[in-house]
Design a protein around this motif. Structure first.
Motif, PDB file in Angstrom:
ATOM      1  N   LEU A   1       0.741  -1.283  -0.088  1.00  0.00           N
ATOM      2  CA  LEU A   1      -0.032  -0.025   0.014  1.00  0.00           C
ATOM      3  C   LEU A   1       0.757   1.353   0.163  1.00  0.00           C
ATOM      4  N   ALA A   2       1.846   1.364   0.995  1.00  0.00           N
ATOM      5  CA  ALA A   2       2.769   2.483   0.882  1.00  0.00           C
ATOM      6  C   ALA A   2       3.521   2.859  -0.418  1.00  0.00           C
ATOM      7  N   ALA A   3       3.860   1.874  -1.195  1.00  0.00           N
ATOM      8  CA  ALA A   3       4.644   1.903  -2.318  1.00  0.00           C
ATOM      9  C   ALA A   3       3.363   2.670  -3.413  1.00  0.00           C
ATOM     10  N   ASP A   4       2.197   2.106  -3.507  1.00  0.00           N
ATOM     11  CA  ASP A   4       1.150   2.788  -4.229  1.00  0.00           C
ATOM     12  C   ASP A   4       0.827   4.261  -3.813  1.00  0.00           C
ATOM     13  N   LEU A   5       0.798   4.362  -2.538  1.00  0.00           N
ATOM     14  CA  LEU A   5       0.193   5.846  -2.068  1.00  0.00           C
ATOM     15  C   LEU A   5       1.277   6.784  -2.365  1.00  0.00           C
ATOM     16  N   ARG A   6       2.369   6.468  -2.291  1.00  0.00           N
ATOM     17  CA  ARG A   6       3.715   7.361  -2.625  1.00  0.00           C
ATOM     18  C   ARG A   6       3.725   7.774  -3.936  1.00  0.00           C
ATOM     19  N   ALA A   7       3.171   6.867  -4.983  1.00  0.00           N
ATOM     20  CA  ALA A   7       3.044   7.206  -6.430  1.00  0.00           C
ATOM     21  C   ALA A   7       2.200   8.142  -6.648  1.00  0.00           C
ATOM     22  N   LEU A   8       0.985   8.391  -5.745  1.00  0.00           N
ATOM     23  CA  LEU A   8       0.008   9.349  -6.202  1.00  0.00           C
ATOM     24  C   LEU A   8       0.633  10.850  -5.982  1.00  0.00           C
ATOM     25  N   PRO A   9      -0.015  11.724  -6.752  1.00  0.00           N
ATOM     26  CA  PRO A   9       0.358  13.006  -6.624  1.00  0.00           C
ATOM     27  C   PRO A   9       0.003  13.940  -5.090  1.00  0.00           C
TER      28      PRO A   9
END
Ligand code: IMP
Ligand code: MG
Length: 193
Positions: A29-37
């Motif tokens: 989840l962290a990897a995906d959320l860090r990729a959000l603007p």
């Protein structure tokens, strides 16, 4: 009074197994959320998701907001009524936001699909679901994620009524640090003992 543990037939996932798996889901989840603007809004479904959400977000190193909704469909038994109602709504405005719904368990899927429709109406730009347990054998409603939403799941749960780590029977057993199968006699007779 006896211990809560005395009502458990067997343990499915120990405290250590839960912690290890929550760490893995949090990393994904962290990897995906860090990729959000922009920061996501993590929406816990009260009360069942309270421990999972607390453990999860502490392990997610990304900017995020946390809020809760309350969705009720159980009449205190072990079978969902199939007609969930939102009995406490969000404080945070999710319009244009990436939302991650955090659930204790997805069973028939009724609760989640009602909640997703509600969040979509509020204008969330994407809706992901992060559930601690998934009971796919009992699914009645297909879960439709929104936008680039993803489905994250801790463990696939066999078709037993389980309690602990947030999950209750008649509001009890949420405090158990592991997940176990409740002794059937505990829900076949009066739950007050
Ligand atoms: P659904 O609407 O049928 O998917 O049910 C979801 C909700 O039912 C969850 O958020 C739980 O609160 C509850 N639930 C479903 N299965 C169990 C279980 O095995 N133990 C405890 N609660 C459960
Ligand atoms: Mg419940």
């Amino acid at each position: 009074m006896v211990s809560a543990e005395a009502s458990i037939e067997r343990v499915l996932w120990t405290e250590a197994e839960v912690a290890a798996r929550v760490g893995e889901v949090a990393a994904e989840l962290a990897a995906d959320l860090r990729a959000l603007p922009e920061p996501a809004v993590v929406v816990g479904v009260a009360t069942g998701a309270f421990l999972f959400l607390a453990d999860l977000v502490r392990r997610v190193d990304a900017p995020l907001a946390v809020d809760f909704v309350r969705v009720e469909s159980y009449g205190g038994g072990t079978e969902s009524s199939g007609k969930p109602r939102i009995t406490a709504d969000l404080k945070v405005d999710v319009a244009g936001k990436h939302v991650v719904v955090v659930e204790d368990i997805v069973d028939t899927g009724n609760t989640l699909s009602c909640l997703i429709a509600h969040l979509e109406k509020k204008g969330a730009s994407s809706i992901s679901v992060c559930t601690f347990l998934d009971k796919p054998a009992r699914r009645k409603v297909n879960i439709q994620l929104v936008g680039d939403g993803k489905f994250y799941s801790g463990f696939e749960c066999p078709d037993y009524f389980v309690v602990g780590y947030g999950l209750d029977y008649a509001e009890l057993y949420r405090n158990l640090p592991y997940v176990g199968v409740l002794k059937p006699e505990k829900y076949k007779k009066d739950s007050s003992n």
